[in-house]
Design a protein around this motif. Structure first.
Motif, short mmCIF file in Angstrom:
data_model
loop_
_atom_site.label_atom_id
_atom_site.label_comp_id
_atom_site.label_asym_id
_atom_site.label_seq_id
_atom_site.Cartn_x
_atom_site.Cartn_y
_atom_site.Cartn_z
N GLY A 104 0.83 -1.21 0.00
CA GLY A 104 0.00 0.00 0.00
C GLY A 104 0.86 1.26 0.00
O GLY A 104 0.57 2.24 -0.69
N GLN A 105 1.95 1.21 0.78
CA GLN A 105 2.86 2.37 0.81
C GLN A 105 3.49 2.56 -0.57
O GLN A 105 3.65 3.69 -1.04
CB GLN A 105 3.94 2.13 1.88
CG GLN A 105 4.98 3.22 1.99
CD GLN A 105 4.48 4.46 2.73
OE1 GLN A 105 3.28 4.62 2.96
NE2 GLN A 105 5.38 5.33 3.08
N MET A 106 3.81 1.46 -1.23
CA MET A 106 4.39 1.55 -2.58
C MET A 106 3.42 2.25 -3.53
O MET A 106 3.81 3.15 -4.29
CB MET A 106 4.72 0.13 -3.10
CG MET A 106 5.45 0.08 -4.41
SD MET A 106 7.20 0.52 -4.24
CE MET A 106 7.25 2.16 -4.91
N PHE A 111 -11.67 4.79 9.57
CA PHE A 111 -10.54 5.43 10.25
C PHE A 111 -9.74 6.25 9.23
O PHE A 111 -9.36 7.39 9.48
CB PHE A 111 -9.65 4.35 10.87
CG PHE A 111 -8.34 4.86 11.41
CD1 PHE A 111 -8.24 5.32 12.71
CD2 PHE A 111 -7.21 4.91 10.60
CE1 PHE A 111 -7.03 5.80 13.19
CE2 PHE A 111 -6.00 5.39 11.08
CZ PHE A 111 -5.92 5.84 12.38
N GLN A 112 -9.47 5.65 8.07
CA GLN A 112 -8.63 6.32 7.08
C GLN A 112 -9.32 7.55 6.50
O GLN A 112 -8.69 8.59 6.28
CB GLN A 112 -8.28 5.33 5.96
CG GLN A 112 -7.35 5.89 4.92
CD GLN A 112 -6.00 6.30 5.48
OE1 GLN A 112 -5.32 5.48 6.09
NE2 GLN A 112 -5.63 7.56 5.32
N ILE A 113 -10.63 7.45 6.26
CA ILE A 113 -11.36 8.63 5.75
C ILE A 113 -11.24 9.76 6.76
O ILE A 113 -11.00 10.91 6.41
CB ILE A 113 -12.85 8.28 5.47
CG1 ILE A 113 -12.95 7.32 4.29
CG2 ILE A 113 -13.65 9.55 5.20
CD1 ILE A 113 -14.35 6.78 4.02
N GLY A 165 -1.06 16.74 16.05
CA GLY A 165 0.27 16.27 16.47
C GLY A 165 1.13 15.86 15.28
O GLY A 165 2.13 15.16 15.43
N LYS A 166 0.73 16.26 14.08
CA LYS A 166 1.51 15.95 12.88
C LYS A 166 1.19 17.02 11.84
O LYS A 166 0.22 17.78 12.00
CB LYS A 166 1.15 14.55 12.36
CG LYS A 166 -0.30 14.38 11.98
CD LYS A 166 -0.61 12.95 11.57
CE LYS A 166 -2.09 12.81 11.24
NZ LYS A 166 -2.50 11.46 10.97
N SER A 167 1.99 17.05 10.76
CA SER A 167 1.72 18.03 9.71
C SER A 167 0.39 17.72 9.05
O SER A 167 0.03 16.55 8.91
CB SER A 167 2.81 17.97 8.64
OG SER A 167 4.07 17.88 9.24
N ASP A 196 -15.06 10.69 15.01
CA ASP A 196 -15.28 11.98 15.66
C ASP A 196 -14.00 12.60 16.20
O ASP A 196 -14.04 13.59 16.90
CB ASP A 196 -16.24 11.74 16.84
CG ASP A 196 -17.43 12.65 16.76
OD1 ASP A 196 -17.53 13.34 15.74
OD2 ASP A 196 -18.22 12.66 17.73
N ARG A 197 -12.86 12.00 15.91
CA ARG A 197 -11.60 12.44 16.56
C ARG A 197 -10.98 13.61 15.80
O ARG A 197 -11.33 13.88 14.66
CB ARG A 197 -10.64 11.26 16.65
CG ARG A 197 -10.05 10.86 15.32
CD ARG A 197 -9.54 9.44 15.33
NE ARG A 197 -9.51 8.93 13.98
CZ ARG A 197 -8.46 9.00 13.18
NH1 ARG A 197 -7.34 9.51 13.61
NH2 ARG A 197 -8.51 8.55 11.95
N ASP A 198 -9.99 14.28 16.46
CA ASP A 198 -9.26 15.33 15.75
C ASP A 198 -7.76 15.05 15.72
O ASP A 198 -6.96 15.91 15.35
CB ASP A 198 -9.55 16.72 16.36
CG ASP A 198 -9.11 16.82 17.81
OD1 ASP A 198 -8.53 15.84 18.34
OD2 ASP A 198 -9.35 17.88 18.42
C1 GRG Z 1 6.99 2.88 5.61
C2 GRG Z 1 6.48 0.44 5.20
C3 GRG Z 1 6.02 1.78 5.50
C4 GRG Z 1 4.71 1.98 5.66
C5 GRG Z 1 4.13 3.23 6.05
C6 GRG Z 1 1.18 3.43 7.95
C7 GRG Z 1 2.03 4.03 6.92
C8 GRG Z 1 2.65 3.11 5.96
C9 GRG Z 1 2.28 5.35 6.87
C10 GRG Z 1 1.72 6.32 7.81
C11 GRG Z 1 1.21 7.47 7.06
C12 GRG Z 1 -0.16 7.78 7.44
C13 GRG Z 1 -0.38 9.11 8.03
C14 GRG Z 1 -1.14 6.91 7.24
C15 GRG Z 1 -2.52 7.23 7.54
C16 GRG Z 1 -3.16 6.44 8.65
C17 GRG Z 1 -2.26 6.20 9.79
C18 GRG Z 1 -1.56 4.91 9.81
C19 GRG Z 1 -2.16 7.09 10.75
C20 GRG Z 1 -1.35 6.87 11.95
O1 GRG Z 1 -1.99 5.96 12.79
P1 GRG Z 1 -2.56 6.42 14.21
O2 GRG Z 1 -3.44 7.62 14.03
O3 GRG Z 1 -1.19 6.88 14.88
O4 GRG Z 1 -3.16 5.26 14.90
P2 GRG Z 1 -0.76 6.91 16.43
O5 GRG Z 1 0.40 7.89 16.45
O6 GRG Z 1 -1.92 7.37 17.27
O7 GRG Z 1 -0.32 5.52 16.78
#
Ligand code: GRG
Length: 281
Positions: A143-145, A204-206, A221-223, A278-280
């Motif tokens: 998916g990251q690819m 969650f992703q949406i 807590g992130k850009s 409902d989270r931010d």
């Molecule tokens: C580098 C192999 C590799 C994979 C990266 C998961 C991912 C793939 C990248 C993260 C980028 C991102 C912002 C994805 C969106 C959804 C996500 C995974 C958010 C982060 O998860 P949370 O919100 O994080 O559960 P915390 O920090 O609360 O654990």
């Protein structure tokens, strides 16, 4: 969860202490521990001892944290802020961040393969295989690819759903199924929990995309605003803000409905999707 993580992560020592400091920095930077929560709650449905569930949860959180550390690197998303703190390569350096991510990934499998995680070798092998598949090229890495290739490439809604199911959904599917694997439950329960996790993961992703579009970096807590800057197609860019919100609601309801075969022991899992949309942060 943090007590178990503290126990399982190596204490920095010797001339290689720096990589262990970076592993701890990334893990204890303050994530929501959502995947561990799903492991523990799904394991609770099958009366799995808490200690076993928390070890699997720690392994999964280690893989999740590795993915964030690598995703933030300059060669990937090039981010300076994660979990409200400087990213691992900013705090340490790039080489250390790569190595810390690698070591978190391998530590996860060391934890799962240990007899303390479950007395049955078959169950341990099931956990190792499940996490490896979820994290590998047919799951998160694949998916990251797809996501790396996204700028300038057009993705329709179906591509975006596939990408997100692999990139973030696969770990959620493992989180929910892990409880059933630990509890040696039948395939029907495993399928039900995977179906729940698929809907949950997409909702969650949406919401993550909505936070990126509308959110505030301080609260998140992130850009934020990166998807648009990078020209990435998301379900928010494809369906619009209101359309994406409606889709998240629909998915949350469908996820909760999947658990109709469980009684009140599944109530936490039923309310979680609604809380998450409902989270931010
Ligand atoms: C580098 C192999 C590799 C994979 C990266 C998961 C991912 C793939 C990248 C993260 C980028 C991102 C912002 C994805 C969106 C959804 C996500 C995974 C958010 C982060 O998860 P949370 O919100 O994080 O559960 P915390 O920090 O609360 O654990």
């Amino acid at each position: 969860m943090d007590r178990v993580l503290d126990e399982l992560l190596p204490q920095p020592h010797g001339r290689h202490a720096r990589v262990q400091e970076a592993m701890r920095y990334a893990v204890f930077a303050g994530g929501k521990r959502l995947r561990p929560f799903l492991v523990a709650t799904s394991a609770g449905l099958f009366h799995v001892p808490a200690r076993q569930a928390l070890r699997v949860a720690a392994a999964l959180e280690a893989v999740h944290t590795y993915s964030l550390v690598h995703d933030d690197l300059p060669c990937m998303d090039d981010d300076v802020l994660r979990r409200g703190k400087p990213t691992t390569h900013v705090k340490f350096d790039e080489a250390t961040a790569v190595l810390a991510g690698d070591a978190l990934l391998t530590l996860a499998f060391e934890i799962l393969a240990d007899e303390e995680t479950h007395p049955s070798a078959e169950v341990r092998a099931g956990l190792v295989t499940g996490l490896a598949k979820a994290a590998g090229s047919e799951g998160m890495v694949g998916g990251q690819m797809m996501d790396m290739r996204a700028p300038g490439e057009s993705h329709d809604a179906e591509d975006v759903v596939t990408l997100q199911r692999m990139k973030t959904g696969a770990l959620f599917e493992f989180a929910c199924e892990a409880g059933a694997i630990l509890g040696e439950a039948g395939s029907a329960a495993r399928d039900t929990l995977r179906a729940y996790a698929r809907d949950f993961g997409l909702a969650f992703q949406i919401t993550d995309d909505l936070i990126d579009t509308l959110g505030d970096a301080g609260a998140a807590g992130k850009s934020v605003g990166k998807d648009k800057d990078q020209g990435k197609a998301t379900l928010v860019s494809l369906h619009g803000i209101e359309g994406a919100r409606a889709e998240a609601q629909k998915l949350a309801a469908r996820a909760a409905g999947r658990l109709a075969g469980f009684r009140e022991e599944a109530d936490l899992l039923r309310v979680l999707p609604y809380r998450l949309i409902d989270r931010d942060r």
